[in-house]
Design an enzyme around this catalytic site. Structure first.
Site, mmCIF file in Angstrom:
data_model
loop_
_atom_site.group_PDB
_atom_site.id
_atom_site.type_symbol
_atom_site.label_atom_id
_atom_site.label_comp_id
_atom_site.label_asym_id
_atom_site.label_seq_id
_atom_site.Cartn_x
_atom_site.Cartn_y
_atom_site.Cartn_z
ATOM 1 N N ASP A 207 0.835 -1.204 0.000
ATOM 2 C CA ASP A 207 0.000 0.000 0.000
ATOM 3 C C ASP A 207 0.867 1.251 0.000
ATOM 4 O O ASP A 207 1.986 1.241 0.519
ATOM 5 C CB ASP A 207 -0.919 -0.033 1.239
ATOM 6 N N ASN B 20 1.326 3.387 -2.936
ATOM 7 C CA ASN B 20 1.860 3.810 -4.241
ATOM 8 C C ASN B 20 1.382 5.210 -4.616
ATOM 9 O O ASN B 20 2.151 6.033 -5.109
ATOM 10 C CB ASN B 20 1.388 2.855 -5.351
ATOM 11 N N ASN C 137 -11.152 -2.409 -5.399
ATOM 12 C CA ASN C 137 -10.330 -1.479 -6.178
ATOM 13 C C ASN C 137 -10.947 -1.115 -7.537
ATOM 14 O O ASN C 137 -10.506 -0.162 -8.188
ATOM 15 C CB ASN C 137 -8.906 -2.010 -6.373
ATOM 16 N N ARG D 37 2.110 -4.795 6.314
ATOM 17 C CA ARG D 37 1.362 -3.775 5.557
ATOM 18 C C ARG D 37 2.193 -2.515 5.521
ATOM 19 O O ARG D 37 2.659 -2.033 6.565
ATOM 20 C CB ARG D 37 -0.016 -3.491 6.158
ATOM 21 N N LEU E 70 -7.202 -4.445 7.519
ATOM 22 C CA LEU E 70 -6.971 -5.592 6.627
ATOM 23 C C LEU E 70 -7.518 -5.375 5.228
ATOM 24 O O LEU E 70 -7.130 -6.091 4.295
ATOM 25 C CB LEU E 70 -7.574 -6.870 7.224
ATOM 26 N N SER E 71 -8.438 -4.425 5.065
ATOM 27 C CA SER E 71 -8.993 -4.143 3.736
ATOM 28 C C SER E 71 -9.439 -5.415 3.009
ATOM 29 O O SER E 71 -9.130 -5.614 1.829
ATOM 30 C CB SER E 71 -7.979 -3.355 2.884
HETATM 31 C C1 IPE Z 1 -5.570 -2.630 -0.139
HETATM 32 O O1 IPE Z 1 -5.187 -1.329 -0.348
HETATM 33 C C2 IPE Z 1 -5.579 -3.352 -1.447
HETATM 34 C C3 IPE Z 1 -4.276 -3.571 -2.043
HETATM 35 C C4 IPE Z 1 -3.134 -3.267 -1.524
HETATM 36 C C5 IPE Z 1 -4.315 -4.199 -3.311
HETATM 37 P P1 IPE Z 1 -6.251 -0.157 -0.532
HETATM 38 O O2 IPE Z 1 -5.470 1.078 -0.688
HETATM 39 O O3 IPE Z 1 -7.203 -0.495 -1.619
HETATM 40 O O4 IPE Z 1 -7.021 -0.202 0.862
HETATM 41 P P2 IPE Z 1 -7.878 0.899 1.607
HETATM 42 O O5 IPE Z 1 -8.892 1.394 0.623
HETATM 43 O O6 IPE Z 1 -6.940 1.971 2.023
HETATM 44 O O7 IPE Z 1 -8.463 0.182 2.770
HETATM 45 C C1 IPE Z 2 -1.463 0.219 -3.406
HETATM 46 O O1 IPE Z 2 -1.241 1.589 -3.435
HETATM 47 C C2 IPE Z 2 -1.699 -0.347 -4.776
HETATM 48 C C3 IPE Z 2 -3.055 -0.822 -5.025
HETATM 49 C C4 IPE Z 2 -4.057 -0.809 -4.178
HETATM 50 C C5 IPE Z 2 -3.308 -1.342 -6.351
HETATM 51 P P1 IPE Z 2 -2.452 2.616 -3.428
HETATM 52 O O2 IPE Z 2 -2.818 2.916 -4.842
HETATM 53 O O3 IPE Z 2 -3.565 2.135 -2.587
HETATM 54 O O4 IPE Z 2 -1.761 3.885 -2.782
HETATM 55 P P2 IPE Z 2 -2.402 4.915 -1.763
HETATM 56 O O5 IPE Z 2 -2.937 4.120 -0.609
HETATM 57 O O6 IPE Z 2 -3.474 5.632 -2.506
HETATM 58 O O7 IPE Z 2 -1.267 5.783 -1.370
HETATM 59 MG MG MG Z 3 -4.050 2.397 -0.622
#
Ligand code: IPE
Ligand code: IPE
Ligand code: MG
Length: 261
Positions: free
Chosen positions: A38, A40, A86, A206, A213-214
């Site tokens: 998480d 990115n 997502n 994480r 845990l999402s």
């Molecule tokens: C969890 O991250 C899903 C992945 C890392 C693929 P999210 O960024 O989607 O989770 P939330 O929305 O912050 O809970």
């Molecule tokens: C995790 O990074 C990657 C995926 C969920 C695909 P994010 O895209 O959730 O990055 P943040 O949480 O918005 O920083």
């Molecule tokens: Mg995220």
């Protein structure tokens, strides 16, 4: 599992301050490490870049994490790459991620061959774009006879959907007269999850500091040790990984029992 200690020492040669391979107990490396990758988007935004560039940078971190898992001698390495929730993201970002999954998989096949890594997917792949699905199938076929580490990529994965699916599969077997409801126990359900046959994670990492845990591996994480780091996924490297494993080794896992001295 088999581990090349020479290669491991070489891999961890240039230690930054505060972390050392000497603190790692090679006898107690977790069998299954899982990561919720998480942060990115935040990594990119902090640099004035588009979120997509965060995902591209995240691929480099993932490649390193796969190699680190192999060097450490982990048996199963799993990562959460795309959740069933997502799909709510802007279409452009979803498209980029699907494209990135396919391209990355093709690019990384030589690494999987070189390191004897067997690929596996967790999630409902039916809903993915055709190219992504075809490439995933190619990855499965090409690595099917590899005997080293299992690398499990969770894509279009949601734990509640996974458990509901397992219940559906069990119900169908009961309706078909193939299964007695009295035989439905924990292992019967486990065997119908996407993770069937894999050990439960010993360590869940994480990144980006989120304490949730999402919808990830709700069943399988029952007794898993958690490690949360504020480091954003693109910055997660072999040293962060080593810190997490060393922290894990300092934990006392009791599984509901009492500490054995
Ligand atoms: C969890 O991250 C899903 C992945 C890392 C693929 P999210 O960024 O989607 O989770 P939330 O929305 O912050 O809970
Ligand atoms: C995790 O990074 C990657 C995926 C969920 C695909 P994010 O895209 O959730 O990055 P943040 O949480 O918005 O920083
Ligand atoms: Mg995220």
């Amino acid at each position: 599992m088999r581990r090349d200690e020479e290669k491991l020492r070489e891999y961890y040669a240039e230690a930054p301050e505060g972390v050392s391979l000497l603190d790692l107990d090679l006898e107690r490396v977790p069998r299954h490490v899982s990561i919720i990758m998480d942060g990115n988007g935040r990594w990119a935004t902090a640099r004035g870049l588009d979120r997509s560039q965060g995902h591209v940078a995240g691929v480099d971190a993932l490649r390193e994490a796969v190699t680190t898992s192999v060097r450490l001698g982990v048996d199963v390495f799993s990562v959460y790459a795309f959740s069933t929730e997502n799909w709510r993201r802007p279409q452009r970002e979803v498209d980029l991620l699907m494209h990135l999954f396919a391209t990355t998989l093709v690019n990384e096949l030589p690494l999987f061959h070189q390191e004897n890594v067997r690929l596996r997917f967790l999630g409902d792949l039916e809903a993915l774009p055709e190219r992504t699905r075809l490439v995933f199938q190619r990855g499965l076929d090409e690595t099917a006879d590899h005997t080293g580490m299992v690398f499990a990529l969770a894509v279009n994965y949601g734990s509640r959907a996974e458990i509901a699916r397992a219940a559906r599969l069990l119900a169908r077997e009961v309706a078909a007269g193939e299964l007695d409801p009295g035989d439905i126990d924990e292992s019967a359900l486990s065997e119908r999850l996407y993770t069937a046959g894999l050990p439960d994670p010993d360590l869940l990492i994480r990144t980006s500091g989120e304490l949730r845990l999402s919808n990830y591996l709700l069943w399988q994480l029952a007794y898993t040790e958690f490690y949360v780091t504020d480091t954003l996924w693109p910055d997660f490297d072999r040293w962060e990984y080593l810190r997490a494993v060393i922290a894990y080794q300092g934990r006392s896992r009791r599984f509901g029992g009492v500490v054995r001295s």
